[in-house]
Motif scaffolding. Structure first.
Motif, short mmCIF file in Angstrom:
data_model
loop_
_atom_site.label_atom_id
_atom_site.label_comp_id
_atom_site.label_asym_id
_atom_site.label_seq_id
_atom_site.Cartn_x
_atom_site.Cartn_y
_atom_site.Cartn_z
N GLU A 18 0.80 -1.23 0.00
CA GLU A 18 0.00 0.00 0.00
C GLU A 18 0.83 1.28 0.00
N GLY A 19 2.10 1.20 0.33
CA GLY A 19 2.94 2.39 0.28
C GLY A 19 2.87 3.28 1.51
N PHE A 20 2.36 2.76 2.62
CA PHE A 20 2.40 3.52 3.87
C PHE A 20 3.86 3.63 4.30
N SER A 21 4.19 4.72 5.00
CA SER A 21 5.57 4.85 5.47
C SER A 21 5.60 5.31 6.93
N GLY A 22 6.71 5.06 7.57
CA GLY A 22 6.93 5.54 8.92
C GLY A 22 6.23 4.76 10.01
N TYR A 23 5.71 3.59 9.71
CA TYR A 23 5.04 2.78 10.71
C TYR A 23 5.83 1.50 10.92
N GLU A 24 5.49 0.80 11.98
CA GLU A 24 6.07 -0.52 12.20
C GLU A 24 4.96 -1.48 12.59
N PHE A 25 5.10 -2.72 12.19
CA PHE A 25 4.20 -3.76 12.67
C PHE A 25 4.65 -4.14 14.07
N VAL A 26 3.71 -4.24 14.98
CA VAL A 26 4.01 -4.63 16.35
C VAL A 26 3.08 -5.77 16.75
N ASP A 27 3.53 -6.57 17.67
CA ASP A 27 2.73 -7.70 18.12
C ASP A 27 2.75 -7.75 19.64
N TYR A 28 1.86 -6.96 20.26
CA TYR A 28 1.73 -6.96 21.71
C TYR A 28 0.77 -8.03 22.18
N TRP A 29 0.25 -8.83 21.23
CA TRP A 29 -0.77 -9.82 21.52
C TRP A 29 -0.31 -11.18 21.02
N ASP A 30 0.82 -11.64 21.50
CA ASP A 30 1.40 -12.92 21.06
C ASP A 30 0.38 -14.06 21.08
N ALA A 31 -0.43 -14.12 22.10
CA ALA A 31 -1.37 -15.22 22.23
C ALA A 31 -2.56 -15.10 21.27
N ASP A 32 -2.77 -13.92 20.72
CA ASP A 32 -3.88 -13.70 19.80
C ASP A 32 -3.37 -13.89 18.37
N THR A 33 -3.59 -15.07 17.83
CA THR A 33 -3.07 -15.38 16.51
C THR A 33 -3.85 -14.69 15.39
N MET A 34 -4.96 -14.04 15.75
CA MET A 34 -5.79 -13.38 14.75
C MET A 34 -5.69 -11.87 14.81
N ALA A 35 -4.64 -11.35 15.43
CA ALA A 35 -4.49 -9.90 15.57
C ALA A 35 -3.06 -9.47 15.34
N VAL A 36 -2.94 -8.24 14.90
CA VAL A 36 -1.63 -7.63 14.70
C VAL A 36 -1.79 -6.13 14.94
N GLY A 37 -0.68 -5.47 15.17
CA GLY A 37 -0.74 -4.03 15.40
C GLY A 37 0.17 -3.28 14.44
N MET A 38 -0.19 -2.03 14.24
CA MET A 38 0.65 -1.10 13.50
C MET A 38 0.85 0.10 14.42
#
Length: 91
Positions: A18-38
């Motif tokens: 998509e060309g977004f910039s300046g973000y990072e993928f984060v995973d504060y929910w290790d146990a939640d296999t159906m979620a991710v963070g930006m």
């Protein structure tokens, strides 16, 4: 991401194009296999693919990282609606 479901990994692949910039993928929910963070700056975006196979929609919660104040909360968002939500916070 290794510990995430197929729907999340497919989403991550699509988002990387998509060309977004300046973000990072984060995973504060290790146990939640159906979620991710930006994360960009002080904005954390939680994206869940729970029930995606039934609804073709994502649940999204955007919050201030340091305070936890909810900036926006949406449910069953299509991919295009999700992109529009992300554009506002990741611009």
């Amino acid at each position: 991401m290794e510990n995430k479901c197929t729907d999340i990994n497919n989403l991550l692949e699509k988002l990387s194009l998509e060309g977004f910039s300046g973000y990072e993928f984060v995973d504060y929910w290790d146990a939640d296999t159906m979620a991710v963070g930006m994360k960009k700056g002080n904005v954390l975006i939680y994206i869940s693919a729970y029930d995606y196979s039934k609804t073709n929609g994502y649940d999204v919660i955007m919050e201030e990282f340091e305070t936890g104040i909810i900036l926006k909360s949406e449910y069953k968002r299509s991919y295009h609606e999700l992109i529009n939500d992300l554009l506002y916070f990741l611009k």
